[in-house]
Design a protein around this motif. Structure first.
Motif, PDB file in Angstrom:
ATOM      1  N   GLU A 108       0.828  -1.202   0.000  1.00 56.31           N
ATOM      2  CA  GLU A 108       0.000   0.000   0.000  1.00 56.31           C
ATOM      3  C   GLU A 108       0.868   1.259   0.000  1.00 56.31           C
ATOM      4  O   GLU A 108       0.565   2.229  -0.702  1.00 56.31           O
ATOM      5  CB  GLU A 108      -0.933  -0.005   1.201  1.00 56.31           C
ATOM      6  N   ASP A 109       1.939   1.234   0.801  1.00 54.83           N
ATOM      7  CA  ASP A 109       2.844   2.387   0.844  1.00 54.83           C
ATOM      8  C   ASP A 109       3.471   2.647  -0.524  1.00 54.83           C
ATOM      9  O   ASP A 109       3.574   3.790  -0.966  1.00 54.83           O
ATOM     10  CB  ASP A 109       3.950   2.168   1.884  1.00 54.83           C
ATOM     11  N   ASN A 111       2.267   1.878  -3.442  1.00 55.09           N
ATOM     12  CA  ASN A 111       1.246   2.422  -4.336  1.00 55.09           C
ATOM     13  C   ASN A 111       0.997   3.903  -4.054  1.00 55.09           C
ATOM     14  O   ASN A 111       0.856   4.705  -4.987  1.00 55.09           O
ATOM     15  CB  ASN A 111      -0.061   1.631  -4.203  1.00 55.09           C
ATOM     16  N   LEU A 112       0.949   4.270  -2.785  1.00 52.15           N
ATOM     17  CA  LEU A 112       0.739   5.677  -2.444  1.00 52.15           C
ATOM     18  C   LEU A 112       1.908   6.537  -2.924  1.00 52.15           C
ATOM     19  O   LEU A 112       1.709   7.649  -3.432  1.00 52.15           O
ATOM     20  CB  LEU A 112       0.561   5.831  -0.926  1.00 52.15           C
ATOM     21  N   ILE A 113       3.114   6.028  -2.766  1.00 53.51           N
ATOM     22  CA  ILE A 113       4.292   6.780  -3.222  1.00 53.51           C
ATOM     23  C   ILE A 113       4.257   6.956  -4.736  1.00 53.51           C
ATOM     24  O   ILE A 113       4.534   8.048  -5.259  1.00 53.51           O
ATOM     25  CB  ILE A 113       5.585   6.067  -2.766  1.00 53.51           C
ATOM     26  N   LYS A 114       3.874   5.911  -5.459  1.00 53.74           N
ATOM     27  CA  LYS A 114       3.784   6.009  -6.925  1.00 53.74           C
ATOM     28  C   LYS A 114       2.747   7.049  -7.326  1.00 53.74           C
ATOM     29  O   LYS A 114       2.983   7.856  -8.220  1.00 53.74           O
ATOM     30  CB  LYS A 114       3.407   4.653  -7.530  1.00 53.74           C
ATOM     31  N   GLU A 115       1.588   6.995  -6.675  1.00 54.13           N
ATOM     32  CA  GLU A 115       0.530   7.955  -6.996  1.00 54.13           C
ATOM     33  C   GLU A 115       0.985   9.387  -6.709  1.00 54.13           C
ATOM     34  O   GLU A 115       0.712  10.298  -7.485  1.00 54.13           O
ATOM     35  CB  GLU A 115      -0.735   7.631  -6.198  1.00 54.13           C
ATOM     36  N   LEU A 116       1.682   9.574  -5.613  1.00 54.57           N
ATOM     37  CA  LEU A 116       2.166  10.903  -5.255  1.00 54.57           C
ATOM     38  C   LEU A 116       3.178  11.400  -6.281  1.00 54.57           C
ATOM     39  O   LEU A 116       3.113  12.558  -6.711  1.00 54.57           O
ATOM     40  CB  LEU A 116       2.791  10.873  -3.855  1.00 54.57           C
ATOM     41  N   TYR A 119       1.309  12.332  -9.408  1.00 53.26           N
ATOM     42  CA  TYR A 119       0.566  13.576  -9.218  1.00 53.26           C
ATOM     43  C   TYR A 119       1.503  14.776  -9.300  1.00 53.26           C
ATOM     44  O   TYR A 119       1.210  15.762  -9.975  1.00 53.26           O
ATOM     45  CB  TYR A 119      -0.155  13.531  -7.873  1.00 53.26           C
TER      46      TYR A 119
END
Length: 187
Positions: A108-109, A111-116, A119
């Motif tokens: 999950e971490d 994925n969040l880093i990739k999305e950030l 963005y």
């Protein structure tokens, strides 16, 4: 050959769970009708087997009691070990669950880093893209114009070069004709 009720000394010792020497000691006391020899092997008849079993009854009971005592002694330690194994299995299961949870959190971490990152990388260039694109288009147009001018100049210089070469060849042929003697003109 031996019948079904006949057994060797070793077979009887194994069945009764006593030493072979005890069977041999009792066999030597038996009359000849209770046993026979075949190919250097001693076989006990049913009557001889019964006499030996009756004679060894006390030893057989002692052996069975000793085996039961050994089993009773082994069982408590065995039960303790089984209990310990079950506890270890529970601990392993708990640790496995914790490892699975940690892996899920790590995923999950990531994925969040990739999305950030996506963005942030998409947001900043949007403002610059329009002005940069116009600049690039203008520069590209200027380079195309310069290329066209250079191509024209190249064609002109090639034409001049060809003209120069033709003039040089004509000049050299005229020089050769000028250097001829009067008698070489008819050649």
């Amino acid at each position: 050959m031996a019948e079904e009720t006949e057994k060797t000394l070793t077979q009887l010792a194994n069945e009764l769970n006593v030493s072979r020497d005890k069977i041999i000691y009792r066999y030597k006391k038996l009359p000849e009708e209770d046993y026979f020899k075949e190919n250097n092997t001693i076989y006990l008849r049913h009557s001889g087997i019964q006499k030996i079993v009756d004679d060894l009854r006390d030893d057989i009971k002692e052996n069975k009691e000793e085996e039961q005592e050994e089993e009773n002694q082994v069982n408590p330690s065995f039960d303790y070990l089984v209990e310990q194994l079950s506890k270890k299995d529970e601990q392993i299961d708990q640790l496995q669950k914790l490892v699975d949870q940690q892996q899920q959190l790590n995923a999950e971490d990531k994925n969040l880093i990739k999305e950030l990152h996506q963005y942030l990388s998409l947001e900043a260039p949007k403002e610059e893209n329009t002005s940069d694109k116009e600049k690039y288009d203008e520069q590209l147009q200027q380079k195309d114009e310069q290329l066209a001018q250079l191509q024209k100049q190249l064609q002109q210089s090639e034409a001049i070069q060809q003209e120069k070469e033709t003039l040089e060849t004509e000049l050299s042929s005229l020089k050769q004709q000028k250097n001829k003697k009067w008698y070489q003109f008819w050649k």
